[in-house]
Design a protein around this motif. Structure first.
Motif, PDB file in Angstrom:
ATOM      1  N   VAL A 156       0.855  -1.194   0.000  1.00 18.63           N
ATOM      2  CA  VAL A 156       0.000   0.000   0.000  1.00 18.63           C
ATOM      3  C   VAL A 156       0.889   1.241   0.000  1.00 18.63           C
ATOM      4  CG1 VAL A 156      -1.770   1.303   1.227  1.00 18.63           C
ATOM      5  CG2 VAL A 156      -1.803  -1.196   1.280  1.00 18.63           C
ATOM      6  N   PHE A 157       0.885   1.976  -1.108  1.00 17.70           N
ATOM      7  CA  PHE A 157       1.630   3.234  -1.112  1.00 17.70           C
ATOM      8  C   PHE A 157       0.811   4.278  -0.357  1.00 17.70           C
ATOM      9  CE2 PHE A 157       2.846   7.342  -3.001  1.00 17.70           C
ATOM     10  CZ  PHE A 157       4.199   7.315  -2.673  1.00 17.70           C
ATOM     11  N   PRO A 158       1.341   4.850   0.710  1.00 22.39           N
ATOM     12  CA  PRO A 158       0.553   5.758   1.556  1.00 22.39           C
ATOM     13  C   PRO A 158       0.403   7.154   0.956  1.00 22.39           C
ATOM     14  CG  PRO A 158       2.776   5.581   2.414  1.00 22.39           C
ATOM     15  CD  PRO A 158       2.703   4.616   1.249  1.00 22.39           C
ATOM     16  N   TRP A 159      -0.235   7.209  -0.203  1.00 18.99           N
ATOM     17  CA  TRP A 159      -0.377   8.498  -0.884  1.00 18.99           C
ATOM     18  C   TRP A 159      -1.247   9.466  -0.084  1.00 18.99           C
ATOM     19  CZ3 TRP A 159      -5.206  10.210  -2.323  1.00 18.99           C
ATOM     20  CH2 TRP A 159      -6.230   9.268  -2.369  1.00 18.99           C
ATOM     21  N   ILE A 160      -2.228   8.925   0.631  1.00 20.37           N
ATOM     22  CA  ILE A 160      -3.079   9.791   1.455  1.00 20.37           C
ATOM     23  C   ILE A 160      -2.247  10.478   2.535  1.00 20.37           C
ATOM     24  CG2 ILE A 160      -5.000   9.811   3.100  1.00 20.37           C
ATOM     25  CD1 ILE A 160      -6.176   7.434   1.520  1.00 20.37           C
ATOM     26  N   SER A 161      -1.410   9.693   3.225  1.00 18.17           N
ATOM     27  CA  SER A 161      -0.558  10.244   4.283  1.00 18.17           C
ATOM     28  C   SER A 161       0.363  11.323   3.733  1.00 18.17           C
ATOM     29  CB  SER A 161       0.282   9.133   4.919  1.00 18.17           C
ATOM     30  OG  SER A 161      -0.531   8.092   5.384  1.00 18.17           O
ATOM     31  N   LEU A 162       0.964  11.043   2.585  1.00 19.59           N
ATOM     32  CA  LEU A 162       1.924  11.986   2.012  1.00 19.59           C
ATOM     33  C   LEU A 162       1.228  13.269   1.539  1.00 19.59           C
ATOM     34  CD1 LEU A 162       4.224   9.529   0.027  1.00 19.59           C
ATOM     35  CD2 LEU A 162       4.673  10.621   2.241  1.00 19.59           C
ATOM     36  N   ILE A 163       0.061  13.132   0.924  1.00 17.41           N
ATOM     37  CA  ILE A 163      -0.665  14.334   0.495  1.00 17.41           C
ATOM     38  C   ILE A 163      -1.067  15.175   1.701  1.00 17.41           C
ATOM     39  CG2 ILE A 163      -2.812  15.178  -0.542  1.00 17.41           C
ATOM     40  CD1 ILE A 163      -2.636  12.938  -2.559  1.00 17.41           C
ATOM     41  N   LEU A 164      -1.578  14.517   2.739  1.00 19.78           N
ATOM     42  CA  LEU A 164      -1.982  15.254   3.942  1.00 19.78           C
ATOM     43  C   LEU A 164      -0.783  15.946   4.582  1.00 19.78           C
ATOM     44  CD1 LEU A 164      -4.482  12.728   5.586  1.00 19.78           C
ATOM     45  CD2 LEU A 164      -5.019  14.883   4.446  1.00 19.78           C
ATOM     46  N   GLY A 165       0.337  15.215   4.697  1.00 18.17           N
ATOM     47  CA  GLY A 165       1.528  15.799   5.308  1.00 18.17           C
ATOM     48  C   GLY A 165       2.084  16.953   4.495  1.00 18.17           C
ATOM     49  N   VAL A 166       2.194  16.766   3.182  1.00 23.71           N
ATOM     50  CA  VAL A 166       2.771  17.798   2.312  1.00 23.71           C
ATOM     51  C   VAL A 166       1.868  19.025   2.229  1.00 23.71           C
ATOM     52  CG1 VAL A 166       3.361  18.349  -0.090  1.00 23.71           C
ATOM     53  CG2 VAL A 166       4.164  16.210   0.932  1.00 23.71           C
ATOM     54  N   THR A 167       0.553  18.831   2.069  1.00 23.27           N
ATOM     55  CA  THR A 167      -0.343  19.979   1.951  1.00 23.27           C
ATOM     56  C   THR A 167      -0.426  20.779   3.241  1.00 23.27           C
ATOM     57  OG1 THR A 167      -2.240  18.528   2.428  1.00 23.27           O
ATOM     58  CG2 THR A 167      -1.762  19.016   0.114  1.00 23.27           C
ATOM     59  N   PHE A 168      -0.435  20.082   4.389  1.00 25.64           N
ATOM     60  CA  PHE A 168      -0.519  20.824   5.654  1.00 25.64           C
ATOM     61  C   PHE A 168       0.799  21.531   5.957  1.00 25.64           C
ATOM     62  CE2 PHE A 168      -1.282  21.501  10.228  1.00 25.64           C
ATOM     63  CZ  PHE A 168      -2.548  22.044  10.135  1.00 25.64           C
ATOM     64  N   THR A 169       1.914  20.917   5.577  1.00 28.42           N
ATOM     65  CA  THR A 169       3.207  21.579   5.740  1.00 28.42           C
ATOM     66  C   THR A 169       3.273  22.812   4.842  1.00 28.42           C
ATOM     67  OG1 THR A 169       4.308  19.492   6.256  1.00 28.42           O
ATOM     68  CG2 THR A 169       5.711  21.307   5.558  1.00 28.42           C
ATOM     69  N   SER A 170       2.832  22.676   3.596  1.00 26.28           N
ATOM     70  CA  SER A 170       2.827  23.801   2.659  1.00 26.28           C
ATOM     71  C   SER A 170       1.918  24.916   3.170  1.00 26.28           C
ATOM     72  CB  SER A 170       2.366  23.341   1.275  1.00 26.28           C
ATOM     73  OG  SER A 170       3.207  22.319   0.775  1.00 26.28           O
ATOM     74  N   TYR A 171       0.772  24.526   3.718  1.00 29.10           N
ATOM     75  CA  TYR A 171      -0.152  25.502   4.308  1.00 29.10           C
ATOM     76  C   TYR A 171       0.543  26.295   5.411  1.00 29.10           C
ATOM     77  CZ  TYR A 171      -4.017  27.141   7.277  1.00 29.10           C
ATOM     78  OH  TYR A 171      -4.856  27.907   8.054  1.00 29.10           O
ATOM     79  N   GLY A 172       1.255  25.587   6.292  1.00 25.58           N
ATOM     80  CA  GLY A 172       1.955  26.253   7.387  1.00 25.58           C
ATOM     81  C   GLY A 172       3.073  27.159   6.903  1.00 25.58           C
ATOM     82  N   VAL A 173       3.798  26.742   5.863  1.00 28.70           N
ATOM     83  CA  VAL A 173       4.909  27.543   5.334  1.00 28.70           C
ATOM     84  C   VAL A 173       4.394  28.867   4.775  1.00 28.70           C
ATOM     85  CG1 VAL A 173       6.638  27.686   3.498  1.00 28.70           C
ATOM     86  CG2 VAL A 173       6.442  25.596   4.862  1.00 28.70           C
TER      87      VAL A 173
END
Length: 302
Positions: A156-173
């Motif tokens: 299972v490639f955790p694409w959901i986890s990565l999208i959530l992590g990357v988008t929320f990090t980008s939001y914070g930046v």
């Protein structure tokens, strides 16, 4: 001479701690809300979150006498631009998370928010020239190993986890590029998203049909609560951020994904050996990261 304890400061710290715990507990229990509204498509729920947040957020700003700060920010092109970009990342994050919960992927959602602090470190290194400590490097390596195990061993490639992590990090930046309070910032973000959300709601009503007013009164009530459910935890977080140390707030952030993980177990999601190994590696990395942050905290002045 002994110093008299600052009772007022202790009281404010206690209130801040309670507010911080309330915010992260609320966010941690979000899966319950999205499971209860599962009869409504994810994109419609996303639209409701935006549309009902606008008036509710405005009411909060009015009560807190923060409207002047909102008007000032709206006249600043840079502020609106950065918050507009942040709003796009936030909407993607919200939409993917709602879809994940509705499709029994709460574990992946939890994983995404566990790795979020580690992604902040990577962004600091790649884009801002910051240096990682050895413990931070180890924490990130363990997180990468966890993702690899879930992908290779679990299939299972955790694409959901990565999208959530990357988008929320980008939001914070992007949020950190402007100096604005949490509530005025959220008001601008939801205003930016208001027209797209309204257009999406209209499109859904003309195609597959809205869940709102067509499923049950209970669902209608829950959808009307989308604004308060979105805004109130942020209000509690904003209250806490002004009263407790950032290091304390940093530790509290793990309450959210931990409760989300518990929700995944409660709702009976499939938890494989690959999931177990992945989360153990992630939790170990997070513990190392938290320990490194705690030992580097500024000590109080005697």
């Amino acid at each position: 001479m002994s110093q008299t304890p600052n009772i007022n400061a202790d009281g404010e710290h206690r209130k801040g701690l309670i507010a911080g715990l309330a915010a992260y507990t609320w966010w941690g229990l979000f899966p319950v809300y999205f499971v209860l509204t599962k009869a409504v498509p994810a994109l419609e729920i996303l639209s409701h979150r935006v549309l009902w947040s606008v008036p509710f957020c405005f009411l909060i700003l009015l009560m807190r006498q923060q409207l002047p700060a909102l008007w000032t920010a709206l006249r600043d092109t840079k502020t609106v631009l950065y918050l507009g970009i942040a709003a796009v990342f936030l909407s993607i994050n919200w939409g993917v998370y709602i879809w994940a919960v509705q499709n029994e992927q709460i574990f992946q959602g939890s994983l995404g928010y566990y790795i979020n602090p580690l992604l902040y470190v990577l962004v600091g290194v790649v884009f801002f020239g910051e240096r990682m400590s050895r413990l931070q490097t180890l924490a990130i390596v363990l997180a990468l190993l966890g993702v690899t195990v879930l992908t290779v061993y679990g299939g299972v490639f955790p694409w959901i986890s990565l999208i959530l992590g990357v988008t929320f990090t980008s939001y914070g930046v992007f949020k950190k590029q402007v100096n604005i309070g949490a509530m005025p910032g959220l008001q601008i973000e939801t205003l930016v998203l208001f027209i797209p959300a309204a257009a999406l709601m209209f499109y859904i009503s003309q195609t597959e049909g809205l869940g709102f007013t067509n499923v049950s009164r209970e669902i209608d009530f829950l959808l009307l609560l989308a604004g308060p459910v979105t805004v109130l935890p942020l209000l509690a977080f904003s209250f806490a951020a002004r009263r407790i140390k950032l290091s304390t707030l940093g530790f509290l952030q793990y309450v959210g994904p931990t409760l989300q993980f518990g929700c995944g177990l409660y709702f009976g999601e499939t938890f494989t050996p690959a999931h177990a190994i992945c989360f153990i590696l992630i939790w170990t990395g997070v513990a190392i990261f938290a320990w490194d942050s705690w030992r580097k905290r500024p000590l109080p002045t005697p």
